[in-house]
Design an enzyme around this catalytic site. Structure first.
Site, mmCIF file in Angstrom:
data_model
loop_
_atom_site.group_PDB
_atom_site.id
_atom_site.type_symbol
_atom_site.label_atom_id
_atom_site.label_comp_id
_atom_site.label_asym_id
_atom_site.label_seq_id
_atom_site.Cartn_x
_atom_site.Cartn_y
_atom_site.Cartn_z
ATOM 1 N N CYS A 134 0.842 -1.182 0.000
ATOM 2 C CA CYS A 134 0.000 0.000 0.000
ATOM 3 C C CYS A 134 0.889 1.248 0.000
ATOM 4 C CB CYS A 134 -0.880 -0.059 1.240
ATOM 5 S SG CYS A 134 -1.250 1.520 1.962
ATOM 6 N N GLU A 135 0.609 2.183 -0.913
ATOM 7 C CA GLU A 135 1.488 3.352 -1.027
ATOM 8 C C GLU A 135 1.241 4.381 0.079
ATOM 9 O OE1 GLU A 135 0.717 4.767 -4.961
ATOM 10 O OE2 GLU A 135 -0.838 6.169 -4.329
ATOM 11 N N HIS A 136 0.182 4.198 0.851
ATOM 12 C CA HIS A 136 -0.074 5.146 1.938
ATOM 13 C C HIS A 136 0.610 4.745 3.230
ATOM 14 C CE1 HIS A 136 -3.804 5.717 -0.650
ATOM 15 N NE2 HIS A 136 -3.034 6.765 -0.829
ATOM 16 N N HIS A 137 0.890 3.449 3.400
ATOM 17 C CA HIS A 137 1.501 2.981 4.649
ATOM 18 C C HIS A 137 2.744 2.131 4.443
ATOM 19 C CE1 HIS A 137 -2.789 3.722 5.671
ATOM 20 N NE2 HIS A 137 -2.258 4.263 6.739
ATOM 21 N N GLN A 175 -5.279 -0.284 -4.698
ATOM 22 C CA GLN A 175 -5.868 -1.411 -5.417
ATOM 23 C C GLN A 175 -6.603 -0.985 -6.692
ATOM 24 O OE1 GLN A 175 -7.710 -4.372 -2.892
ATOM 25 N NE2 GLN A 175 -9.038 -5.034 -4.550
ATOM 26 N N HIS A 203 -5.632 -5.846 2.910
ATOM 27 C CA HIS A 203 -4.667 -4.758 3.121
ATOM 28 C C HIS A 203 -4.190 -4.821 4.570
ATOM 29 C CE1 HIS A 203 -5.682 -2.250 -0.575
ATOM 30 N NE2 HIS A 203 -6.454 -3.317 -0.643
ATOM 31 N N CYS A 205 -2.620 -2.698 6.138
ATOM 32 C CA CYS A 205 -2.803 -1.419 6.836
ATOM 33 C C CYS A 205 -4.191 -1.335 7.462
ATOM 34 C CB CYS A 205 -2.545 -0.241 5.899
ATOM 35 S SG CYS A 205 -3.623 -0.200 4.480
HETATM 36 ZN ZN LIG Z 1 -2.749 1.642 3.458
#
Ligand SMILES: [Zn+2]
Length: 242
Positions: A134-137, A175, A203, A205
């Site tokens: 995941c590119e956010h976490h 995704q 995910h 995260c």
């Molecule tokens: Zn994430």
């Protein structure tokens, strides 16, 4: 240019620190809140224009140094035998393995064949296991991709469908983008709109932190051309169930 030697040149200035710590808000939401809600901004992975100016070797050297700095900030002792190889291992893993799909040079070479069997129904390649992040976490997304296409005259080797999924999975991802990037690639290669992509993923995260829901999964889909009809969607869903 970042300094690769272990000195203090990498230390952010007072002003930079202040601006880094300032929280950016979008539509009234903090970055933290948006990260948990997985904002998706477009089809292309957001890359800098100088993304490939450095060689892989140079990137690994810099990541190794910077990851070591993160570990030090957290108070970890890099002289410990168990930890001292970690910055190098992480750098190698980022560039050669889990984020290798950022580099177009690693895109799989795809050979196509003529549809000699004149097979004109859908072909479904299901349960393709993939690991993304995941590119956010920067924590794992673990899932299965199901791909279907109807030949417009060319056919693709089955393992190549798998390789296309793996290539786009090996990037920092969301995704929705992963789904559309795979669909787009297949549309281009197979010269047809008749492509379906379904991704069912967990995910970490969401499960290992944040809301800590271990049972939910995220499903995304792309139904192009002939697949975008209720009867084809039902047909495809039946094959996925069998
Ligand atoms: Zn994430």
């Amino acid at each position: 240019m970042l300094n690769k030697t272990k000195n203090n040149n990498m230390k952010p200035s007072e002003n930079l620190l202040k601006s880094l710590l300032k929280e950016n808000r979008l539509n009234g939401f903090s970055e933290h809140e948006i990260g948990d809600d997985h904002l998706y901004t477009g089809l292309e992975t957001p890359l800098r224009s100088d993304a490939f100016d450095l060689s892989d070797t140079e990137k690994k050297a810099q990541i190794s140094y910077l990851f070591g700095e993160i570990m030090k900030v957290m108070g970890l002792d890099l002289n410990d035998d168990s930890l001292k190889g970690t910055p190098n291992r992480v750098a190698k893993m980022y560039i050669d393995e889990i984020f290798s799909g950022l580099n177009p040079e690693n895109k799989p070479k795809i050979a196509l064949f003529d549809n000699k069997y004149r097979y004109n129904q859908m072909l479904v390649e299901k349960n393709i296991t993939f690991y993304s992040n995941c590119e956010h976490h920067f924590v794992p997304i673990i899932g299965k991709a199901h791909i279907a296409y109807i030949s417009s005259g060319k056919v693709i080797g089955l393992s190549k469908i798998n390789r296309i999924v793996q290539y786009y999975a090996k990037r920092p991802q969301v995704q929705e983008r992963l789904t559309n990037q795979i669909a787009n690639e297949l549309k281009e290669i197979l010269e047809t709109e008749d492509i379906a992509v379904i991704i069912d993923a967990k995910h970490l995260c969401v499960s290992s932190r944040g809301i800590e829901d271990d049972t939910s999964a995220t499903v995304t889909c792309y139904y192009g051309g002939a697949f975008n009809t209720p009867s084809k969607i039902v047909e495809l869903q039946n094959y996925l169930k069998s």
